[in-house]
Design an enzyme around this catalytic site. Structure first.
Site, PDB file in Angstrom:
ATOM      1  CE  LYS A 123      -4.225  -2.151   1.396  1.00  0.00           C
ATOM      2  NZ  LYS A 123      -3.786  -3.530   1.714  1.00  0.00           N
TER       3      LYS A 123
HETATM    4  C1  LIG Z   1      -4.460  -4.623   1.263  1.00  0.00           C
HETATM    5  C2  LIG Z   1      -3.696  -5.870   1.131  1.00  0.00           C
HETATM    6  C3  LIG Z   1      -4.094  -6.894   0.268  1.00  0.00           C
HETATM    7  C4  LIG Z   1      -5.373  -6.817  -0.536  1.00  0.00           C
HETATM    8  O1  LIG Z   1      -5.329  -5.815  -1.513  1.00  0.00           O
HETATM    9  P1  LIG Z   1      -6.700  -5.283  -2.170  1.00  0.00           P
HETATM   10  O2  LIG Z   1      -6.303  -4.109  -2.956  1.00  0.00           O
HETATM   11  O3  LIG Z   1      -7.606  -4.941  -1.022  1.00  0.00           O
HETATM   12  O4  LIG Z   1      -7.256  -6.395  -2.977  1.00  0.00           O
HETATM   13  C5  LIG Z   1      -3.298  -8.009   0.149  1.00  0.00           C
HETATM   14  N1  LIG Z   1      -2.169  -8.149   0.884  1.00  0.00           N
HETATM   15  C6  LIG Z   1      -1.759  -7.190   1.733  1.00  0.00           C
HETATM   16  C7  LIG Z   1      -0.525  -7.419   2.516  1.00  0.00           C
HETATM   17  C8  LIG Z   1      -2.491  -6.021   1.880  1.00  0.00           C
HETATM   18  O5  LIG Z   1      -2.069  -5.072   2.717  1.00  0.00           O
END
Ligand SMILES: *Cc1c(COP(=O)(O)O)cnc(C)c1O
Length: 491
Positions: free
Chosen positions: A129
């Site tokens: 993220k």
């Molecule tokens: C947020 C997240 C996901 C999922 O991503 P999306 O965009 O919600 O599908 C998967 N793995 C990790 C480590 C995350 O932080």
């Protein structure tokens, strides 16, 4: 480039198209839909050829400028250059170059099948993220300074969004962050990352409930338009358009790093929850990037896997949402999924609105084409390259062990979901890139269980659980939440 809501009512004035800067600071459209460009910009072969040589920051600039057409190019270039640096994305594995930002490594190559891992988790919070959020922090600061405005970010997190948002926004002038998280449902490391921030513009709120209760509160507050306007509420949840666009960049980078010419294809497997990450892959593919398959990997919370196997989208109740060892994928409702469904139903906003109203009233919809279903568009899913799979806790432990034994690296539980599912979809001649969405140190409990030893922590992350923590605990009560926000903004 203009943007419309997936639920736009062509006859309503409020549905007129908007520019990138207009939707940058917002979340849902006023009609409850999500923003998408009126048409996806296309890339040419000549562009792809030229982009092979670019740094990550320059590639981000080239892609973003196709979407953010109302930001001056020199400013956009400065923003991407400031964001995508080896100092920000420094938490690389041994042997990897931080300057690559998203290093790609070959895990296995056998019988024409090739498995690769693209590291997206080298930023300050050790999860993918940061790839989008660090840019968002700089974009927000830039846009707010221009308008001499302030913004109160109100979001929900099951772990990674919240810390990524807080690390992107901490200390930024004119911005406060109010972040809801499910009380006691995050790993000790995740809680410590967020709650140890002492910046006065960061407010951590632990809600008595699961992640979806938090997300529902964000929706309820955002739907109170008067409150939202008065309190200058914005969002950084995964539905934020700028976040999705920022994520498009690493699909291009991964493709360009894994291939030598544009007649080659690759596939991606994406550990998925809210469908934000893989939605960016869908957009990259719609722009003309030669992606063969987009494989959504879920854990036991298999809403997306169920849809891509059957055409039935059935959201789960809080009580049916499992608390798993890949907690950032513990969702019952995929908040970005509407963007794909809009394309799937031929960009028909009336149909999209009706389908997602049905999600609210009946808990889902059925596009399988069977008698009594809501449509037959499931038959078109293959055209968009989507496949899926799921994993269990045991699968994740086994995969973490396998990967450690076979390739000598330790992966986290979310990435393990991805590798487990990717192996089921490998094809000769098409490299399979798994997106690494977090580093193992964030989910040490599972690593300990799988390997009998602690995950290695990047430099500077030792003992963060021992730092003093700042957070409040609140019930899942929308009115109490509004009062808390108002008391702290003074607006
Ligand atoms: C947020 C997240 C996901 C999922 O991503 P999306 O965009 O919600 O599908 C998967 N793995 C990790 C480590 C995350 O932080």
């Amino acid at each position: 480039m203009q943007y419309v809501s997936t639920r736009a009512d062509a006859s309503a004035a409020s549905s007129s198209p908007q520019h990138f800067s207009d939707i940058l600071l917002g979340g849902l459209a006023a009609d409850g839909g999500l923003f998408l460009p009126t048409a996806y910009p296309q890339v040419t072969g000549a562009e792809l050829d030229a982009w092979r040589q670019l740094s990550y920051a320059d590639l981000a600039f080239e892609i973003l400028k196709k979407f953010a057409t109302d930001i001056a190019e020199a400013d956009l270039r400065a923003l991407t250059a400031k964001t995508y640096t080896k100092e920000v994305y420094k938490n690389v594995r041994k042997g990897e170059q931080a300057s690559q930002i998203t290093p790609l490594r070959v895990l296995a190559e056998e019988g024409g099948k090739k498995l690769l891992l693209q590291a997206l988790s080298n930023g300050p919070t050790l999860a993918f993220k940061d790839m989008a959020m660090q840019l968002l922090g700089n974009l927000f600061e830039y846009a707010l300074a221009k308008q001499d405005a302030q913004l109160n970010i109100f979001g929900a997190t099951s772990g990674d969004t919240g810390s990524a948002a807080e690390y992107a926004m901490r200390g930024k002038k004119g911005i406060r962050v109010f972040m809801l998280s499910p009380h006691k449902k995050m790993s000790a490391f995740q809680s410590a990352q967020m709650f140890s921030l002492q910046d006065p513009n960061i407010f951590n709120i632990a809600v008595e409930g699961v992640f979806d209760d938090c997300q529902d509160m964000v929706k309820a507050v955002s739907n109170d338009l008067e409150f939202k306007a008065r309190q200058k509420i914005g969002t950084v949840n995964s539905i934020n358009w700028a976040r999705v666009v920022a994520q498009v960049v690493y699909y291009f980078r991964g493709y360009l790093s894994a291939t030598t010419s544009n007649d080659q294809k690759v596939s991606f497997t994406v550990p998925s929850g809210n469908f934000g990450n893989i939605c960016a892959g869908h957009i990259a593919r719609m722009m003309g990037l030669p992606i063969d398959k987009l494989v959504a990997a879920t854990n036991e919370n298999d809403v997306l896997d169920e849809f891509f196997r059957t055409g039935v989208y059935r959201v789960r109740k809080s009580s049916e949402t499992y608390h798993t060892s890949s907690p950032s994928m513990d969702i019952s409702k995929a908040s970005n999924f509407e963007r794909f469904v809009y394309d799937l139903v031929g960009r028909d906003s009336d149909r999209t609105r009706a389908l997602f109203h049905k999600v609210e009233s009946h808990g889902g919809f059925d596009l399988s084409g069977k008698p009594g279903s809501d449509g037959d568009e499931f038959k078109l899913v293959a055209k968009y390259g989507f496949k899926s799979g799921k994993s269990t806790h045991q699968d994740r432990l086994d995969t973490i062990r396998d990967v450690a034994d076979d390739y000598g690296i330790v992966i986290d539980t979310h990435t393990a979901d991805g590798i487990k599912v990717a192996r089921e979809h490998m094809e000769a001649g098409v490299p399979m890139i798994v997106l690494e969405t977090a580093l193992a140190a964030k989910f040490n409990e599972a690593i300990l269980e799988a390997l009998g030893e602690d995950a290695e922590r990047p430099e500077g992350f030792d003992h963060i659980e021992d730092l003093p923590q700042k957070f409040v605990v609140m019930p899942a009560d929308v009115e109490k939440m509004k009062a808390y926000i108002a008391a702290n903004t003074g607006l």
